[in-house]
Enzyme design. Structure first.
Site, PDB file in Angstrom:
ATOM      1  N   LYS A   1      47.049  52.248  43.387  1.00  0.00           N
ATOM      2  CA  LYS A   1      47.684  50.943  43.579  1.00  0.00           C
ATOM      3  C   LYS A   1      48.902  51.017  44.492  1.00  0.00           C
ATOM      4  CE  LYS A   1      45.942  48.102  42.183  1.00  0.00           C
ATOM      5  NZ  LYS A   1      44.727  47.478  42.785  1.00  0.00           N
TER       6      LYS A   1
ATOM      7  N   GLY B   1      48.342  51.420  48.006  1.00  0.00           N
ATOM      8  CA  GLY B   1      47.897  50.967  49.319  1.00  0.00           C
ATOM      9  C   GLY B   1      46.981  51.966  49.997  1.00  0.00           C
ATOM     10  N   THR B   2      46.371  52.858  49.215  1.00  0.00           N
ATOM     11  CA  THR B   2      45.529  53.913  49.796  1.00  0.00           C
ATOM     12  C   THR B   2      44.261  53.369  50.442  1.00  0.00           C
ATOM     13  OG1 THR B   2      44.457  54.282  47.644  1.00  0.00           O
ATOM     14  CG2 THR B   2      46.387  55.641  48.172  1.00  0.00           C
TER      15      THR B   2
ATOM     16  N   LYS C   1      41.578  43.191  45.751  1.00  0.00           N
ATOM     17  CA  LYS C   1      42.898  43.443  46.323  1.00  0.00           C
ATOM     18  C   LYS C   1      43.664  42.127  46.461  1.00  0.00           C
ATOM     19  CE  LYS C   1      41.542  47.668  46.759  1.00  0.00           C
ATOM     20  NZ  LYS C   1      42.033  48.706  45.831  1.00  0.00           N
ATOM     21  N   GLY C   2      44.948  42.175  46.143  1.00  0.00           N
ATOM     22  CA  GLY C   2      45.778  40.990  46.261  1.00  0.00           C
ATOM     23  C   GLY C   2      45.681  40.043  45.091  1.00  0.00           C
ATOM     24  N   ARG C   3      45.308  40.573  43.909  1.00  0.00           N
ATOM     25  CA  ARG C   3      45.264  39.710  42.720  1.00  0.00           C
ATOM     26  C   ARG C   3      46.669  39.215  42.369  1.00  0.00           C
ATOM     27  NH1 ARG C   3      42.654  44.346  40.688  1.00  0.00           N
ATOM     28  NH2 ARG C   3      40.395  44.207  40.491  1.00  0.00           N
ATOM     29  N   PRO C   4      46.796  37.990  41.879  1.00  0.00           N
ATOM     30  CA  PRO C   4      48.108  37.521  41.395  1.00  0.00           C
ATOM     31  C   PRO C   4      48.500  38.277  40.132  1.00  0.00           C
ATOM     32  CG  PRO C   4      46.381  35.906  40.911  1.00  0.00           C
ATOM     33  CD  PRO C   4      45.756  36.934  41.800  1.00  0.00           C
TER      34      PRO C   4
END
Length: 375
Positions: free
Chosen positions: A132, A134-135, A338-341
């Protein structure tokens, strides 16, 4: 007489039909073989295939030594020949033993894996962490570089599947040309105690990339991902603290433990010098992807071909995406996961967690020589 002629004619026709049938099946086999060759499945069949134990044994014989399980320590009774090699006097890795030996003995000589379209090699660079952080974004950004070939799925060789052996690991790799580098990413390597020793036994020259992110934000993101898979998960607060009165932080919870970067880095520095690491800022990968990618390309010895022209910021997801490549109908963004609230977390809980991480962050800044600005 007529009956005999009829029988002879029948036998001749029967043999002729059998012959046609044999030819037909032979043609099927030949075409199947050619199909698999053209698709890369029958690589250089005459070349001998060596497994890990075979090539280690061959080198040991060359050195006048013998691989015998009864010579090994109890800790390595069931381990690989490579583990036994590290117990020999003056030998700390497979690389050390291979120095001075014939090139034909080296495991990275791609025995049985080379053809006209490149060869399968062990990765020269690995993204080892963190979860978590940014890999996935970094790997996808790197894959648009023409001199980078990377495995899409996470191999998990050095943490979960080490017993499958080196040949299994190498066969997961994509084919690369001499001008290209092979990469993989498995974020859990960074927090796995055995991973640095195992990787060092394979090669001490591997370049290591660690994508780090504010450990508080990272923990919340980790929790959010788990919650999406397990809706009945307890609250973030109840998992963070050992009791309901918000006393001690529970470092046994993986979401908290992963963020103690200094502790995990200490384990890796026992085997690899700091010069082998590049620490990528997960925050800068979002706000300035081209700038951070420039650092990554320099570290890998690549030309700076991935630049700001490749990115645009997706307002909906809240992170950069790759612009539409030629021949594609739409731009490339990371998946829905990716980019879940994030769920609402009490500010008091986040503050307490930030205070917990502060001394570890300071130590991490000192170890890496870089202030990531999380405090």
């Amino acid at each position: 007489m007529g009956c005999n002629k009829w029988k002879a004619g029948f036998n001749f026709g029967h043999l002729k039909a059998q012959s046609k049938l044999s030819v037909f099946f032979a043609m099927i086999i030949i075409f199947t073989y050619l199909f698999y060759c053209f698709t890369g499945y029958c690589d250089s069949l005459p070349i001998t295939v060596y497994d890990q134990q075979t090539f280690i044994n061959k080198i040991l014989q060359k050195e006048g030594l013998e691989y015998s399980p009864h010579q090994m320590s109890d800790a390595h009774k069931n381990s690989s020949p490579g583990s036994f090699v590290r117990e020999l006097p003056g030998v700390d890795s497979v690389d050390t033993l291979l120095q001075g030996n014939d090139n034909e003995l080296r495991p990275d000589n791609n025995i049985s894996t080379a053809n006209n379209f490149g060869s399968k090699t062990f990765p020269q660079a690995i993204i080892i962490g963190v979860k978590k952080g940014g890999t996935r974004a970094l790997l996808e950004f790197l894959r648009i570089h023409p001199d980078v070939r990377a495995v899409g799925a996470e191999p998990h060789f050095f943490d979960r599947f080490y017993d499958k052996g080196l040949e299994w690991y190498r066969n997961l790799m994509p084919r690369t040309l001499e001008s290209q580098i092979t990469m993989e990413k498995t974020p859990s390597y960074f927090v796995t105690k055995e991973a640095p020793r195992r990787l060092f036994a394979l090669s001490r020259h591997t370049k290591l990339i660690v994508v780090v992110r504010d450990p508080v934000t990272r923990a919340v993101s980790d929790y959010t991902q788990t919650l999406s898979k397990q809706p009945g998960l307890p609250s973030f607060q109840s998992l963070t603290f050992r009791n309901s009165t918000m006393g001690l932080i529970d470092t046994s919870w993986s979401a908290v433990r992963i963020g103690i970067y200094a502790k995990h880095l200490e384990n890796w520095l026992r085997y690899f010098p700091l010069s082998k690491f590049l620490f990528v800022s997960g925050e800068r990968l979002v706000t300035d992807p081209a700038g951070e990618m420039g650092r990554v390309q320099d570290f890998l010895g690549l030309k700076r071909l991935v630049t700001d022209k490749h990115f645009y910021f997706n307002q909906t997801k809240g992170f950069p995406c790759l612009k539409k490549p030629e021949g594609s109908s739409r731009p490339r963004c990371l998946g829905k996961s990716k980019g879940r609230p994030h769920p609402q977390i009490s500010p008091e809980v986040l503050l307490r967690l930030r205070e917990f991480y502060r001394p570890f962050n300071m130590k991490f800044y000192q170890m890496t020589g870089h202030d990531f600005g999380w405090d």
